[in-house]
Design a protein around this motif. Structure first.
Motif, short mmCIF file in Angstrom:
data_model
loop_
_atom_site.label_atom_id
_atom_site.label_comp_id
_atom_site.label_asym_id
_atom_site.label_seq_id
_atom_site.Cartn_x
_atom_site.Cartn_y
_atom_site.Cartn_z
N ASN A 277 -11.13 61.76 23.71
CA ASN A 277 -10.38 61.43 22.49
C ASN A 277 -10.42 59.59 22.10
OD1 ASN A 277 -8.39 63.21 21.84
ND2 ASN A 277 -8.06 63.76 23.98
N GLU A 278 -11.00 58.44 23.63
CA GLU A 278 -11.23 57.14 23.23
C GLU A 278 -12.05 57.37 21.94
OE1 GLU A 278 -11.19 55.54 27.29
OE2 GLU A 278 -9.40 56.26 27.33
N LEU A 279 -12.89 57.57 21.87
CA LEU A 279 -13.61 57.45 21.41
C LEU A 279 -14.47 58.53 20.35
CD1 LEU A 279 -17.30 57.65 24.10
CD2 LEU A 279 -16.23 55.70 22.78
N ASN A 280 -13.10 58.77 20.02
CA ASN A 280 -13.47 59.92 18.82
C ASN A 280 -12.86 58.97 17.62
OD1 ASN A 280 -12.68 62.11 16.79
ND2 ASN A 280 -10.94 62.55 17.57
N ASN A 281 -13.75 59.03 16.58
CA ASN A 281 -14.00 58.34 15.18
C ASN A 281 -12.52 58.25 14.35
OD1 ASN A 281 -16.11 57.65 15.46
ND2 ASN A 281 -17.72 58.80 14.54
N LEU A 282 -12.16 60.42 14.86
CA LEU A 282 -11.06 60.67 13.90
C LEU A 282 -9.39 60.17 15.16
CD1 LEU A 282 -12.02 63.35 11.73
CD2 LEU A 282 -11.27 61.45 10.98
N TRP A 283 -9.44 59.10 15.56
CA TRP A 283 -8.38 58.78 16.89
C TRP A 283 -7.00 58.92 16.03
CZ3 TRP A 283 -5.82 54.15 16.49
CH2 TRP A 283 -6.10 53.31 15.50
N TYR A 284 -7.11 58.62 15.07
CA TYR A 284 -6.22 58.07 14.53
C TYR A 284 -5.42 59.89 13.92
CZ TYR A 284 -8.81 58.39 10.19
OH TYR A 284 -10.54 58.31 9.35
N ARG A 285 -5.91 60.28 13.88
CA ARG A 285 -5.32 61.90 13.22
C ARG A 285 -5.89 62.74 14.66
NH1 ARG A 285 -8.17 65.84 9.91
NH2 ARG A 285 -6.81 65.60 8.35
N GLU A 286 -6.28 63.18 15.09
CA GLU A 286 -6.73 64.19 16.05
C GLU A 286 -6.22 63.83 17.46
OE1 GLU A 286 -10.83 65.92 13.33
OE2 GLU A 286 -10.65 64.76 15.15
N HIS A 287 -6.07 64.73 18.31
CA HIS A 287 -6.08 64.78 19.80
C HIS A 287 -6.51 66.19 19.92
CE1 HIS A 287 -5.09 63.76 23.75
NE2 HIS A 287 -4.25 65.05 23.86
N ILE A 288 -8.04 65.89 20.75
CA ILE A 288 -8.75 66.86 21.29
C ILE A 288 -9.00 67.18 22.13
CG2 ILE A 288 -11.58 67.73 22.10
CD1 ILE A 288 -11.93 65.91 19.89
N THR A 289 -8.38 68.67 23.07
CA THR A 289 -8.37 69.07 24.13
C THR A 289 -9.54 70.60 24.40
OG1 THR A 289 -6.73 70.73 23.28
CG2 THR A 289 -5.77 68.95 24.23
N ALA A 290 -10.46 70.69 23.87
CA ALA A 290 -11.04 71.78 24.03
C ALA A 290 -12.49 71.58 23.06
CB ALA A 290 -10.26 73.83 23.12
N THR A 291 -13.18 72.40 23.14
CA THR A 291 -14.73 71.63 22.07
C THR A 291 -15.26 73.06 22.29
OG1 THR A 291 -16.25 72.42 25.13
CG2 THR A 291 -15.42 70.54 24.63
N ASN A 292 -16.65 73.44 21.80
CA ASN A 292 -16.73 74.95 21.03
C ASN A 292 -17.63 75.15 22.30
OD1 ASN A 292 -19.30 72.44 21.56
ND2 ASN A 292 -20.55 74.17 20.28
N PRO A 293 -17.83 76.62 22.31
CA PRO A 293 -18.17 76.50 23.50
C PRO A 293 -19.36 75.99 24.65
CG PRO A 293 -18.35 78.96 22.51
CD PRO A 293 -18.80 77.14 21.45
N CYS A 294 -20.74 75.43 23.32
CA CYS A 294 -21.72 74.75 24.99
C CYS A 294 -20.92 73.39 25.50
CB CYS A 294 -22.91 75.21 24.16
SG CYS A 294 -23.84 76.61 23.96
#
Length: 606
Positions: A277-294
């Motif tokens: 999340n710290e390195l997400n370019n869209l840190w200002y609108r997203e909170h990420i907690t999952a990934t694709n299968p790989c």
């Protein structure tokens, strides 16, 4: 060009069974060139001007395997079928109710039916044993419902759908985390899932200080009761919410349980979620907690990403000679054109769900990566795992990254920035701040077409299509081996497979192996980690990488692999040590029943 481009039987098999366009028994792609033209024509169809010119340029980019679009693009573009061209999805929040759970299951089934791999965060489901006070029942917990997903995936496979792939994540402070860690130790359980624990910086600090670690869940979802309450950021909740402490464990004990499970069973992997999340370019609108299968694409709810890889072996001049070098100008030009092709996928693709379309079109995420890195090193006379290999790999990825961002700026000038673009916020992001000042200035002036641009996928199948170039950033696994391939008629055949660089060396009249040849068996885990770390600064999504662990590797030293991954700044870590449940990393093309695993050679869901 003709089908002599497919130099090996296994490459022909891969094309014929996975990417050749048929309508029933009617063959539409008579040659590989037909496949390239079909894809090029489909992607050029959304160009507002000069479509014939763009089609020709796209075709030239595809021929000779210089650019390898993700498998869904190769299989689906230009067929008119109701399919998605996206390999990767993360699904929406699973609401903690029976209606919510089965709505989420339905969405996942529809997505897999159209060819997409799916990721889920199961942290929103209340822990097992807790009373669902509004209906009077007892919650069975996230792992129990994961079994429902697994059964649904198996049912889809029985209908003839392509191989299912799912990722499940769970927070390291969820009360059912221990059950999640142990969930795949029974070889009959959750065989269509890959598992990752969301590891926070706070947890790593607690591990290193041997501190207590509270296991918590949002208080408003629990039966009324007493107990300490802590404020936590929780998936699907706005801001920090009160979470009740249900149990307390020792952080180091929980960490060791994760390590022991991954050592013995190759799962779960870990996702360093705060770094993501710290390195997400869209840190200002997203909170990420999952990934694709790989794992190479961390995504928000309903997020999707289309993938493609530059085949680095096609940019080597005078291989195996003192004059061997990388054609940097050609590589940068190919990267720029690949971004345009992947950007067009957003407008060409179908989407199983409207929420997925909205998210994809708002961000226009793409994931341009590389494959054939190990073969590139061999052809240039550089040993994988040497200091020179890390520097060269970083230089290659830096060129790809910066060329991709330049191309996205130019696309923004021509076609407009992605709709969720916020110039000031984007420029404040940590990854964008690391770009050269000339690129940041260009983004400030002209915008950016795509929120994210780089990712390194496993590319197992498309690398086999390209005459078995080494996969992604992985070392060559073996110079020669045998793979079993499932044919359209239902039979299995054995195919001899030879590494691309080794074959090229032999065809030039040489004996033995190239001087710089090294395979995965000769590399220690540190070499894998350092290669991943060398490329990570130039990857704004993430990297799918398997750290191969020798079977006799000492468990006492094993924990240092994961801690080293954290210290090197990686976004996640997945290891593979041969074991009775998953077998060897050298998986068959069609895995035996019950052995689907993210760490086999055929890892990308294409």
């Amino acid at each position: 060009m003709n089908d002599e481009t497919l130099l090996s039987d296994i490459s022909r098999d891969i094309w014929d069974t996975k990417y050749r366009y048929r309508e029933g028994t009617q063959i539409r792609d008579h040659t590989l060139e037909d496949t390239w033209r079909r894809v090029a024509r489909a992607l050029a169809a959304v160009e507002p001007h000069d479509r014939a010119t763009w089609e020709a340029r796209f075709f030239d980019q595809l021929r000779d395997f210089r650019f390898l679009p993700g498998g869904r693009i190769l299989a689906g573009a230009g067929t008119g079928r109701r399919v998605t061209l996206y390999n990767c999805f993360v699904m929406g929040r699973i609401e903690d109710s029976m209606d919510g759970i089965f709505d989420a299951l339905k969405e996942g089934a529809l997505t897999m039916q159209q060819g997409g791999g799916v990721g889920y965060d199961f942290s929103t489901l209340r822990p097992a044993g807790n009373r669902a006070w509004h209906v009077g029942g007892i919650a069975s917990g996230p792992v129990s419902f994961m079994r429902v997903w697994d059964s649904a995936c198996a049912t889809l496979l029985s209908t003839g759908a392509r191989r299912g792939a799912m990722m499940a994540t769970l927070r390291c402070d969820h009360p059912d985390v221990e059950a999640f860690i142990d969930a795949k130790q029974d070889p009959r359980e959750l065989r269509h899932f890959n598992l990752s624990i969301q590891i926070t910086d706070a947890f790593m600090e607690a591990v290193r200080s041997d501190a207590d670690w509270p296991l918590v869940f949002p208080d408003r979802h629990l039966e009324r009761g007493d107990g300490p309450v802590e404020l936590r950021t929780w998936p699907g909740e706005d801001g920090q919410v009160p979470c009740r402490v249900l149990r307390v464990v020792r952080a180091r004990s929980l960490w060791n349980q994760i390590l022991r499970a991954s050592y013995d069973y190759a799962e779960p992997g870990v996702l360093f979620v705060d770094r993501v999340n710290e390195l997400n370019n869209l840190w200002y609108r997203e909170h990420i907690t999952a990934t694709n299968p790989c794992g190479e694409i961390p995504l928000p709810p309903y997020g999707a990403c289309d993938l493609g890889s530059l085949n680095l072996t096609r940019f080597v001049q005078a291989p195996f000679t003192p004059q061997a070098q990388l054609d940097e100008e050609a590589l940068e030009a190919a990267a720029g054109l690949a971004v345009r092709m992947l950007d067009n996928v957003t407008d060409v693709s179908g989407f199983p769900l409207e929420h997925q379309r909205e998210q994809a079109q708002a961000t226009r995420r793409v994931g341009l990566g590389v494959t054939g890195l190990a073969d590139l090193l061999i052809m240039l006379g550089v040993r994988y795992g040497s200091e020179a290999s890390y520097h060269l790999a970083a230089s290659v990825m830096e060129r790809v990254c910066h060329a991709a961002y330049r191309a996205s700026v130019e696309l923004a000038r021509e076609k407009g920035s992605f709709p969720a673009f916020d110039r000031d916020c984007l420029l404040e992001g940590r990854f964008v701040a690391s770009l050269p000042s000339t690129l940041r200035d260009a983004i400030a002036r002209h915008g950016l077409r795509n929120s994210h641009l780089t990712a390194i996928a496993p590319t197992g199948t498309i690398s086999l299509l390209a005459n078995n170039v080494s996969s992604g950033l992985e070392p060559v696994f073996e110079a020669h081996f045998t793979r079993r391939v499932h044919q359209e008629e239902g039979d299995d055949v054995e195919r001899e497979v030879e590494d691309y660089a080794c074959r090229l060396w032999r065809e030039r009249g040489n004996d033995g192996f190239p001087p710089a040849f090294v395979d995965a068996h000769d590399l220690d885990p540190e070499a894998h980690l350092r290669m991943q770390a060398a490329l990570q600064p130039f990857v704004d999504n993430a990297i799918s990488k398997t750290i191969n662990i020798p079977e006799d590797f000492d468990f006492a030293s094993y924990g240092s692999v994961y801690e080293r991954a954290f210290d090197l700044g990686l976004k996640g870590c997945t290891t593979f040590r041969p074991n009775p449940v998953t077998g060897s990393v050298l998986a068959e093309i069609r895995p035996p029943a019950g052995t689907v695993h993210c760490c086999g050679l055929e890892r990308e869901p294409d």
